[in-house]
Design a protein around this motif. Structure first.
Motif, short mmCIF file in Angstrom:
data_model
loop_
_atom_site.label_atom_id
_atom_site.label_comp_id
_atom_site.label_asym_id
_atom_site.label_seq_id
_atom_site.Cartn_x
_atom_site.Cartn_y
_atom_site.Cartn_z
N LYS A 32 0.83 -1.21 0.00
CA LYS A 32 0.00 0.00 0.00
C LYS A 32 0.87 1.26 0.00
O LYS A 32 0.60 2.21 -0.76
N ALA A 33 1.89 1.28 0.84
CA ALA A 33 2.77 2.46 0.90
C ALA A 33 3.47 2.67 -0.44
O ALA A 33 3.59 3.81 -0.92
N ARG A 34 3.91 1.59 -1.05
CA ARG A 34 4.60 1.71 -2.34
C ARG A 34 3.68 2.28 -3.41
O ARG A 34 4.07 3.16 -4.20
N ARG A 35 2.45 1.81 -3.44
CA ARG A 35 1.53 2.30 -4.46
C ARG A 35 1.03 3.70 -4.17
O ARG A 35 0.74 4.46 -5.10
N MET A 36 0.94 4.06 -2.91
CA MET A 36 0.61 5.45 -2.60
C MET A 36 1.71 6.38 -3.05
O MET A 36 1.44 7.49 -3.55
N LYS A 37 2.97 5.95 -2.92
CA LYS A 37 4.09 6.77 -3.41
C LYS A 37 4.03 6.89 -4.92
O LYS A 37 4.27 7.98 -5.48
N GLU A 38 3.68 5.80 -5.62
CA GLU A 38 3.54 5.86 -7.08
C GLU A 38 2.44 6.84 -7.46
O GLU A 38 2.61 7.65 -8.39
N TRP A 39 1.32 6.77 -6.74
CA TRP A 39 0.22 7.69 -7.06
C TRP A 39 0.65 9.13 -6.80
O TRP A 39 0.34 10.03 -7.58
N ASN A 40 1.33 9.37 -5.69
CA ASN A 40 1.77 10.73 -5.36
C ASN A 40 2.66 11.32 -6.44
O ASN A 40 2.57 12.53 -6.75
N GLN A 41 3.50 10.50 -7.03
CA GLN A 41 4.35 10.99 -8.12
C GLN A 41 3.51 11.34 -9.34
O GLN A 41 3.73 12.36 -10.00
N LYS A 42 2.52 10.50 -9.64
CA LYS A 42 1.61 10.79 -10.76
C LYS A 42 0.84 12.09 -10.49
O LYS A 42 0.60 12.88 -11.41
N TRP A 43 0.47 12.30 -9.25
CA TRP A 43 -0.25 13.51 -8.87
C TRP A 43 0.62 14.75 -9.10
O TRP A 43 0.15 15.75 -9.66
N GLU A 44 1.86 14.69 -8.67
CA GLU A 44 2.76 15.83 -8.86
C GLU A 44 3.00 16.10 -10.34
O GLU A 44 3.03 17.26 -10.77
N ASP A 45 3.17 15.04 -11.13
CA ASP A 45 3.35 15.20 -12.58
C ASP A 45 2.11 15.84 -13.20
O ASP A 45 2.22 16.70 -14.09
N PHE A 46 0.95 15.41 -12.75
CA PHE A 46 -0.31 15.96 -13.24
C PHE A 46 -0.41 17.45 -12.90
O PHE A 46 -0.77 18.27 -13.76
#
Length: 589
Positions: free
Chosen positions: A560-574
């Motif tokens: 879960k932590a790993r995928r939340m970090k992946e999502w956070n990076q996508k959010w910043e890119d967005f």
């Protein structure tokens, strides 16, 4: 200079200062003594107002996420707020002339009426790009557009159609139920037409023949099929007819869709389209409500369903792995299934399907993630009545040493204190990890405390709740109340192929939320997406492990932590894309 000369000058300065102060005070009020905006009393009120608003917002569920926005995300939020307001003022606000009231346009209008206008907005383009995380509340056979299903039926060899009565009139066409299957030899083309008085009810006719002999032509035939598989805009708008009426039509759609998907090549096309569409819409993970206590899937080229209950799941898993191996599927985390039974079933039927569910979990431990009860909550058995079977199920799960926690539909009702509304109490006592819909939760202050305390998230489906006549439009939905009270929520789409979204993705539901609520904003929308990842059931966990990972978020050490970090990076890119794309056009400080 002596003290005797200094004192008069000091007194003079004090006098002048006093006069000046009095003048300022007098300038802050008009001749009648009514204060202007700069009056100290008005300013004190405004300061108290700002303080009270800030204090209330600290209780919001999205407060922590929004407080931690990066400078880029903050700028993106200001830009999107400007775009949204500009479109509310200059695109949506269209007063209708007298006599043409149906042409009135406004922000927050009923979804079927708003849908044609949404794709022309800049806000829509932004929402489409937003990384949406996980789709947590969706029914497996009601996601892909019925246009794709119908096209598959018409282009797949050997598909035949039947009707419960001949379609000789408008009334008979409306009343008839239809079904599909596959035959391994061509059905006799000399069979009486569906539109003939000689038609034998429930007999099969090649679907291409039925399409080409329709009195209105193939286009009219396709339109007829769509009316059997999806709610029309007109049906969605008839809130005056009540909840039961729309549910009768809604539930009738699953029969023909299910029959259409019971042939292997068509269900494979369905899965392929589903996974591609989800990824294209920024969805990385999906948890499907699905079940199956009888063998229904016909292998390619055959005419009889494979008796193995696992054939359906083998085909699904095969398509998941094939998609993940493609370039498009590299960002797709995968799929899990929340086994779902019909809440109206009696004890004998239900305990039998519960045993089937446990066996599927033993056969596919990574695929199956939980258990739920579905269909119309108002007319189904309440959870209190189902308590004996549910307690037995928990005992059986424990005896088999598997994990199948509850993810209950609850509170999908307009009731206040009726059995459906009270399902919320039972769901919480049964340690449900999420609540499906939870529409009536906002009426229960004690339950809100419990939901927050037990880290239970509500899977909110705005368009579904509107179409099924719980909210007349998105402006009347309780999601703002849930967020304001601190309840964790995430947006889902429920049954988009039937409800009118037409696409498996979440963009229409996300758009409706940000466009409707001033307090939400881009940051609030991001918080909802992050919640969907935080409350995803990626792997089997004990209740203690589940709550721990929710609390830890990105600071955890697991999946879960790993995928939340992946999502956070996508959010910043967005957010960076929003700034680069719109920053010069919407210059906000």
């Amino acid at each position: 200079m002596t003290s005797s000369t200094i004192f008069p000058k000091v007194m003079l300065w004090l006098f002048l200062a006093l006069v000046s102060t009095v003048s300022i005070v007098n300038c802050s009020r008009d001749g009648s003594g009514v204060p202007y905006a700069n009056d100290s009393t008005v300013q004190a009120h405004l300061e108290a107002r700002s303080s009270l608003i800030a204090t209330e917002k600290e209780q919001r569920q999205d407060h922590a996420f929004r407080s931690s926005l990066s400078p880029t995300a903050q700028q993106a939020e200001r830009i999107v707020a400007a775009i949204r307001q500009d479109e509310i003022d200059n695109y949506w606000r269209r007063p209708a002339p007298l006599g043409q009231q149906d042409t009135e346009r406004f922000a927050g209008m009923m979804f079927p009426q708003a849908k044609p206008f949404i794709p022309s907005t800049e806000l829509w383009k932004i929402v489409q790009r937003l990384p949406k995380g996980s789709l947590l509340h969706a029914h497996s056979t009601a996601l892909v557009s019925v246009d794709i299903i119908i096209d598959s039926l018409l282009t797949t060899e050997g598909i035949v159609i039947s009707a419960s009565q001949s379609l000789t009139s408008e009334i008979s066409s409306l009343n008839a139920s239809i079904s599909f299957t596959h035959v391994n030899t061509t059905a006799p083309t000399s069979s009486p037409s569906l539109y003939s008085t000689d038609y034998v009810p429930s007999s099969f006719v090649p679907i291409t023949v039925a399409a080409d002999t329709h009195p209105g032509g193939r286009a009219a035939f396709i339109s007829h099929l769509k009316s059997k598989m999806a709610l029309t805009p007109e049906e969605s708008l008839r809130h005056d007819l009540g909840v039961d009426a729309i549910w009768r039509k809604f539930q009738s759609c699953f029969g023909p869709i299910g029959a259409a998907l019971n042939y292997e090549p068509i269900i494979r096309t369905y899965w392929q389209s589903l996974f591609e569409s989800l990824v294209d819409d920024g969805v990385s993970w999906v948890e499907l409500r699905s079940g199956g206590s009888s063998a229904t899937l016909i292998p390619e080229g055959q005419a009889v369903a494979d008796p193995d209950l696992d054939f359906w799941w083998e085909v699904m898993l095969d398509e998941i792995e094939k998609f993940k191996a493609t370039e498009r599927g590299q960002s797709f985390w995968g799929v899990r299934v929340i086994w779902s039974d019909i809440r109206a079933w009696n004890r004998t039927v239900l305990t039998n399907t519960m045993q089937i569910a446990i066996q599927r979990k033993l056969n596919y431990p990574d695929l199956f993630s939980g258990y739920d009860l579905v269909a119309q909550e108002d007319l189904g058995r309440p959870l209190s009545d189902l308590a004996p079977e549910l307690i037995w199920f928990q005992e059986q799960v424990q005896a088999h040493n598997v994990s199948l926690p509850f993810f209950f539909h609850a509170g999908e009702t307009l009731g206040d204190g009726n059995s459906t509304d009270s399902n919320l109490f039972d769901a919480i006592l049964f340690d449900t990890r999420r609540i499906g819909h939870g529409f009536s939760l906002y009426k229960h202050p004690k339950l809100i405390e419990k939901v927050i305390e037990q880290r239970i998230m509500v899977e909110v489906c705005p368009i579904s709740n509107e179409v099924l006549r719980l909210a007349t439009d998105v402006l009347h939905h309780p999601i703002p109340a849930m967020i304001a009270h601190g309840v964790a929520t995430a947006i889902s789409n429920d049954d988009p192929s039937i409800m009118g979204q037409d696409e498996p993705g979440l963009s229409f539901d996300f758009y409706q939320a940000i466009q409707a609520y001033d307090n939400l904003g881009l940051g609030g929308l991001g918080a909802l997406a992050e919640n969907s990842v935080r409350w995803s059931n990626f792997e089997d966990q004990t209740q203690v492990e589940w709550v721990h990972d929710i609390d830890m978020g990105v600071n955890g050490s697991g999946t879960k932590a790993r995928r939340m970090k992946e999502w956070n990076q996508k959010w910043e890119d967005f957010c960076q894309w929003v700034v680069e794309e719109y920053g010069t056009r919407y210059n906000v400080s």
